[in-house]
Motif scaffolding. Structure first.
Motif, PDB file in Angstrom:
ATOM      1  N   TYR A 114      59.713  12.997   8.967  1.00 37.83           N
ATOM      2  CA  TYR A 114      60.195  13.077  10.350  1.00 37.83           C
ATOM      3  C   TYR A 114      59.299  12.306  11.320  1.00 37.83           C
ATOM      4  CZ  TYR A 114      63.095  16.826   8.529  1.00 37.83           C
ATOM      5  OH  TYR A 114      64.014  17.548   7.795  1.00 37.83           O
TER       6      TYR A 114
ATOM      7  N   LYS B  39      63.638  12.473  14.448  1.00 40.24           N
ATOM      8  CA  LYS B  39      64.471  11.681  13.548  1.00 40.24           C
ATOM      9  C   LYS B  39      64.082  11.941  12.103  1.00 40.24           C
ATOM     10  CE  LYS B  39      66.054   6.955  12.698  1.00 40.24           C
ATOM     11  NZ  LYS B  39      66.112   5.577  13.246  1.00 40.24           N
ATOM     12  N   ASP B  40      65.071  12.242  11.271  1.00 45.48           N
ATOM     13  CA  ASP B  40      64.877  12.294   9.823  1.00 45.48           C
ATOM     14  C   ASP B  40      65.021  10.852   9.337  1.00 45.48           C
ATOM     15  OD1 ASP B  40      65.136  12.447   7.063  1.00 45.48           O
ATOM     16  OD2 ASP B  40      66.222  14.352   7.112  1.00 45.48           O
TER      17      ASP B  40
ATOM     18  N   ARG C 257      64.817   9.530   6.550  1.00 45.21           N
ATOM     19  CA  ARG C 257      65.486   9.326   5.269  1.00 45.21           C
ATOM     20  C   ARG C 257      66.995   9.129   5.470  1.00 45.21           C
ATOM     21  NH1 ARG C 257      63.176  14.908   3.175  1.00 45.21           N
ATOM     22  NH2 ARG C 257      64.040  15.320   5.256  1.00 45.21           N
ATOM     23  N   SER C 258      67.566   9.961   6.343  1.00 47.52           N
ATOM     24  CA  SER C 258      69.013   9.895   6.580  1.00 47.52           C
ATOM     25  C   SER C 258      69.372   9.092   7.817  1.00 47.52           C
ATOM     26  CB  SER C 258      69.579  11.309   6.735  1.00 47.52           C
ATOM     27  OG  SER C 258      69.060  11.936   7.906  1.00 47.52           O
TER      28      SER C 258
ATOM     29  N   ASP D  15      69.384  10.470  10.738  1.00 46.61           N
ATOM     30  CA  ASP D  15      69.874  11.429  11.733  1.00 46.61           C
ATOM     31  C   ASP D  15      68.799  11.697  12.784  1.00 46.61           C
ATOM     32  OD1 ASP D  15      72.204  11.623  10.284  1.00 46.61           O
ATOM     33  OD2 ASP D  15      71.622  13.459   9.231  1.00 46.61           O
TER      34      ASP D  15
END
Length: 440
Positions: free
Chosen positions: A397, A411-412, A414-415, A417
């Motif tokens: 994150y 913000k993640d 990895r994805s 999102d």
């Protein structure tokens, strides 16, 4: 420059090591064992009195001789296990301890042996022992493998199988055969996996005074193995009788049957197990890691009646030790373990500008207070570089402080999102909070 036999793990490996130690420590404490730590050195005569260890002991000496130093200073050695120092500790503190005394120790030990895969000159052991005054009930012997099974069973490692035997079975059998030097026979049979049955038989004839028929009988005993009490019938068929043999068989049945009830398949009666150290007097344990049997035991231990004794004081005990560095070294060598990230950090707080560092530090502080491992980006680079900084370290994150009254967001990476977030309430999923250790 690396020094052979003295391992230094990389950060991800160190995290895995700490995960293993935490699991082992937690299990020991669940069973009521109290932690102690003993000094790294012991008198040399103490270290050399406990078996064939003289070639393994590192001496402690100063580079420059000090004429004023006590004469005993050059008679100290680094401990090669944790059982011998524990025995000394018990004798010195007997008046302050409550018995039966259950202790665990997780420390480094040193052995001057030839380094090879999974075998080091400096390594961590994790030991448990129970000692008592005068006599120790046998049920503690049955408990030891169950604890080790619980400790190792919660780790992402291959299946373990604990092999148990009883020195009384071996000594009683050898005595019933007419072999007088049972200690020498035990030491020779203990080499079975290393040198094979033919060479063991030769050495029994050469060093223990055995006839060829007696040597063959010793090998027949060593070949017996079972997961239940059927080993008793197999021993009886060999036609040797002795009261000590009977006592050992009765005790070994108790260990095997208790384990079958607690964890079927965990324990096997393996009558070739002897353990080379002289202080074991009854139950002995060794543990094989499935797929790694060729490397030998990863845990070992046993019952000792006379290791901790002085004058009319006697403190019999039983214990078992996990070779933590040995276990990890074997698994690291096969790339069999992985950490989801090499650092504990879960969140990087992005730094929009150097003058906002204090604000970012406050955000990080709020997250840390709620147990979320957090660090602030090292420089106020472009956000793309700060995201790359987190990504390269596996940090899931990135936190973006709001500007001009706008809310913060997280913000993640990895994805991709991203959502508004408040440092006083936001939490990551439990699976992301700390690195995940798993089998590769």
């Amino acid at each position: 420059m690396p020094i052979s036999g003295f391992p230094e793990w990389l950060p991800a490996q160190r995290q895995i090591e700490q995960f293993f130690l935490d699991r082992i420590r937690t299990t020991f404490e669940l069973y009521g064992f109290a932690s102690i730590e003993t000094r790294a050195v012991e008198p040399l005569d103490t270290l050399l009195s406990k078996g064939e260890t003289s070639k393994e002991v590192y001496l402690l000496r100063r580079l420059q001789e000090d004429p004023g130093a006590p004469a005993s200073d050059d008679q100290l050695g680094l401990h090669f296990d944790l059982t011998v120092p524990f025995a000394r500790y018990v004798l010195e503190n007997a008046g302050k301890l409550q018995f039966p005394f259950r202790r665990y120790q997780i420390q480094k030990v040193w052995r001057g042996e030839r380094p090879q895969e999974g075998r080091y000159r400096e390594f961590i052991q994790a030991d448990i022992d129970v000692v008592n005054r005068d006599s120790l009930p046998f049920h503690f012997d049955t408990e030891m493998p169950l604890i080790i099974g619980d400790a190792l069973g919660g780790l992402p490692i291959p299946r373990v199988r604990i092999q148990v035997n009883n020195r009384k079975v071996c000594e009683g059998f050898y005595r019933g055969l007419g072999l007088a030097d049972t200690d020498q026979v035990l030491r020779t049979v203990d080499k079975l996996d290393k040198i094979g049955p033919a060479r063991v038989a030769e050495q029994l004839v050469e060093t223990a005074g055995a006839t060829r028929a007696q040597a063959d009988a010793c090998l027949e005993l060593a070949a017996i193995s079972s997961e239940d009490a059927s080993f008793v019938d197999a021993v009886r068929k060999l036609g040797v009788t002795d009261p000590l043999l009977d006592e050992g068989l009765d005790e070994l049945v108790q260990v095997v049957e208790a384990a079958r009830e607690h964890a079927p398949g965990l324990v096997t009666a393996e009558l070739k197990i002897a353990r080379g150290l002289d202080y074991y007097t009854g139950t002995v344990y060794e543990t094989q890691l499935e797929g790694y049997e060729r490397f030998g035991s990863i845990t070992s231990g046993g019952r000792y009646e006379n290791l901790a004794s002085a004058g009319n004081q006697r403190f019999p005990g039983v214990g078992i030790s996990i070779g933590v560095s040995r276990l990890l070294g074997l698994l690291f060598g096969q790339n069999a373990l992985t950490a989801s990230r090499p650092v504990p950090t879960c969140v990087v707080v992005a730094l929009p500008a150097d003058e906002r560092r204090a604000e970012c530090d406050r955000i990080a502080g709020q997250l840390r207070k709620r147990g979320i491992p957090t660090e602030v980006a090292p420089t106020a680079a472009k956000f793309g570089k700060q995201i790359k900084f987190a990504d390269q370290r596996g940090i899931p994150y990135v936190w973006f402080p709001g500007a001009d009254g706008e809310p913060d967001s997280v913000k993640d990476i990895r994805s991709g999102d991203q959502a508004d977030a408040d440092a006083a309430t936001w939490s990551p999923p439990d699976a992301d909070r700390h690195p995940v250790i798993s089998a590769a």
